[in-house]
Design an enzyme around this catalytic site. Structure first.
Site, PDB file in Angstrom:
ATOM      1  N   HIS A 112      47.210 -25.958 -41.247  1.00  0.00           N
ATOM      2  CA  HIS A 112      46.615 -26.794 -40.201  1.00  0.00           C
ATOM      3  C   HIS A 112      46.277 -28.169 -40.795  1.00  0.00           C
ATOM      4  CE1 HIS A 112      43.379 -28.191 -37.496  1.00  0.00           C
ATOM      5  NE2 HIS A 112      43.879 -27.375 -36.594  1.00  0.00           N
ATOM      6  N   ASP A 189      41.158 -21.374 -46.142  1.00  0.00           N
ATOM      7  CA  ASP A 189      40.814 -21.769 -44.771  1.00  0.00           C
ATOM      8  C   ASP A 189      40.860 -20.495 -43.933  1.00  0.00           C
ATOM      9  OD1 ASP A 189      41.017 -22.411 -42.090  1.00  0.00           O
ATOM     10  OD2 ASP A 189      42.768 -23.708 -42.310  1.00  0.00           O
ATOM     11  N   GLN A 192      41.316 -18.935 -38.787  1.00  0.00           N
ATOM     12  CA  GLN A 192      42.032 -17.987 -37.927  1.00  0.00           C
ATOM     13  C   GLN A 192      41.858 -16.537 -38.371  1.00  0.00           C
ATOM     14  OE1 GLN A 192      43.487 -18.652 -35.105  1.00  0.00           O
ATOM     15  NE2 GLN A 192      43.316 -20.874 -35.229  1.00  0.00           N
ATOM     16  N   LYS A 215      35.373 -19.810 -33.338  1.00  0.00           N
ATOM     17  CA  LYS A 215      36.557 -18.954 -33.272  1.00  0.00           C
ATOM     18  C   LYS A 215      36.189 -17.488 -33.513  1.00  0.00           C
ATOM     19  CE  LYS A 215      39.738 -22.551 -34.978  1.00  0.00           C
ATOM     20  NZ  LYS A 215      40.319 -23.165 -33.802  1.00  0.00           N
ATOM     21  N   CYS A 353      48.465 -28.659 -34.142  1.00  0.00           N
ATOM     22  CA  CYS A 353      47.862 -29.375 -35.287  1.00  0.00           C
ATOM     23  C   CYS A 353      48.506 -29.018 -36.614  1.00  0.00           C
ATOM     24  CB  CYS A 353      46.356 -29.132 -35.399  1.00  0.00           C
ATOM     25  SG  CYS A 353      45.447 -29.815 -34.038  1.00  0.00           S
TER      26      CYS A 353
END
Lengths: 398, 142
Positions: A112, A189, A192, A215, A353
């Protein structure tokens, strides 16, 4: 499962854009409401009862986050505005100090923007080099390719745990092992991943981990940076102001607070942090493993149905995340999203993105379905039905 | 304009767009226009002689609305003087801003008269207009 917990689901809509943000359960909404109606004071000003209550609640969430990701110490949990700020913070506060010209940072082309641009920025500032780990034919990261990409200049590997277009889950534990054998730091990261799979930062031996509350059924505008204590201790402050200093007299005499407050300048998103705590409780009550199993079954169900439609091209057959990206033959992704919207179906279209993805998949944009625990097979049936009629899509896409 | 007629015009221009061609010719100048909110990304190739837009081609990635709008737009703009093209763009802006507009100037572009109802699609229809407007502003100031 648990659909009645989510007031947004009272509306007649099918929400398949959970990779962008999730709906919030009643418990999260009421925890925020309670803060604003029952004890709305600032933190760390414990001179009166309601402020003291804020302190307790705020720090209680830090403990919850620590337990949720199994950090060793609560000082390793920094509240931020979200994954983007967390990744920028770690790049600027730690790696800008640590890296030197010629050092290499390894990422992939399916990251991302927030795990690409902070490193590009350091490349321009410091003269470091950004290199890419090759992906296999499913666009996944393999250990062999990680080994191949490492050079004696590699200092950082920064990867999404689960990517936002391909939805592949990276073998982080094996990656950190190899990385640490080569004195390389690993940044993860987890935007997700956090609501879909169990993350244990000690078991995975992650150096820095970033995620957002929104999220994972929590509020927007709040997130977390986890960092190993000895690394966060070394880092420079990211923002300066109230709450992060012990004392100051002149420009040469500024004494910073210790962790985690060194990184929490200014009044924090107190309501957001409290909402994050409620979101963690919510996930824990259901059990992250149960969520993981349920979503995985749901994804298989969707893939089985979608692959029977001859004019649909699935980009990521194999993925552990709850994400399916696809295109309808000769129809632009945005037009597909627009068509589905006419039937109150929310999906995302575009490049999500992740603008380097096109360099590996050859696909510049796609329709993305990203599932959450409240999605159902019935919803999938309805959407697949809408996607099964090519002429209908074409006629109703404008 | 009848809804079915509008739809037919849009679908026809999407399926068989006019002036959809990549140009590699030094007598054309290329400019790019894209939508921040989605992935519409079109290159336009323009040839201006004696203040007249002699030719205008486009190619790239775009949704049905952007592509159909660019097709109609290029058909309408070719042959216009710079001033007339600016007037034409102004009329289209009037239409999507729900102000009085001249249907005779806009011709088939009137098929987007209801597009103001959908903000995201409004940007798609306006894409070629925004691109040329910016290009001509720079061209005039050169």
């Amino acid at each position: 499962m648990n659909r009645s917990d989510f007031p947004m689901l009272d509306q007649d809509l099918i929400y398949f854009d959970n990779g962008a943000t999730t709906f919030k359960p009643n418990t999260v909404i009421s925890s925020i409401n309670e803060y604003y109606t029952k004890y709305s004071a600032n933190a760390h000003r414990g001179d009166y009862d309601i402020s003291y209550k804020v302190d307790l609640k705020y720090e209680d969430v830090r403990d919850k986050v620590k337990d949720f990701i199994n950090a060793k110490e609560k000082e390793e949990i920094i509240f931020t505005s979200g994954t983007t700020m967390s990744l920028n913070l770690v790049a600027s506060a730690f790696f800008e100090k640590y890296l030197e010209s010629g050092d290499e940072v390894l990422i992939t082309k399916t990251e991302h923007a927030s795990n690409v641009l902070p490193w590009f920025n350091l490349a321009n500032k410091l003269g470091i080099k950004i290199s890419y780990i090759d992906l296999d034919s499913d666009y996944h990261v393999t250990i062999d390719n990680v080994k191949k990409a490492i050079t004696n200049k590699t200092k950082v590997i920064s990867l999404a745990y689960i990517t936002n277009v391909i939805g592949d889950k990276r073998p982080i534990k094996e990656i950190t092992k190899i990385a640490h054998e080569n004195n390389i730091f690993v940044v993860v990261d987890a935007a997700q991943a956090i609501a879909h799979t169990k993350i244990d930062v000690q078991d995975l031996d992650i150096d820095f981990l970033a995620f957002s509350a929104h999220k994972m059924y929590g509020p927007t505008g709040v997130g977390v940076l986890y960092g190993k204590k000895e690394l966060l201790d070394e880092a420079n402050p990211y923002m300066l102001g109230g709450g992060m200093n012990e004392s100051f007299d002149n420009e040469n005499e500024v004494l910073l607070k210790s962790l985690p407050y060194k990184f929490e300048a200014g009044t924090q998103n107190i309501a957001g942090v409290i909402g994050l705590g409620a979101a963690i409780d919510y996930i824990n009550n259901i059990g992250i493993e149960n969520i993981s199993v349920y979503e995985s079954k749901l994804r298989d169900y969707l893939i089985n149905k979608l692959e029977k439609i001859s004019f649909i091209d699935i980009i990521n057959y194999e993925a552990d995340g709850a994400i399916v990206s696809f295109n309808v033959d000769k129809i632009f992704s945005q037009d597909v999203a627009y068509y589905l919207n006419k039937y109150n179906v929310c999906v995302r279209a575009g490049n999500h993105c992740a603008k380097l993805v096109k360099n590996v998949t050859g696909v510049t944009n796609s329709v993305r379905i990203s599932l959450a625990l409240y999605n159902t097979e019935e919803e999938i049936d309805e959407v697949v039905n809408l996607l099964s009629d090519y002429e209908k899509i074409r006629n109703e896409m404008i | 304009m009848d809804d079915e007629v509008k739809k037919e015009i849009i679908l026809e221009n999407y399926s068989n767009p006019s002036n959809y061609q990549k140009i590699d010719d030094g007598s054309y100048e290329k400019y790019n226009t894209n939508n921040d909110s989605c992935v519409d990304n079109l290159n336009f190739y323009i040839k201006i002689e004696d203040n007249i837009i002699k030719d205008l081609k486009f190619e790239g990635e775009a949704c049905a609305i952007s592509k159909a709008s660019s097709s109609i737009f290029t058909d309408n703009v070719i042959g216009k003087s710079i001033n007339d093209a600016i007037t034409y763009i102004g009329e289209f802006e009037n239409m999507i801003d729900q102000k009085p507009y001249n249907e005779d100037t806009l011709k088939d572009a009137c098929c987007f008269c209801d597009i103001y109802k959908q903000n995201n699609r409004r940007n798609c229809a306006y894409l070629p207009y925004r691109g040329l407007k910016k290009y001509l502003e720079n061209y005039i100031n050169k």
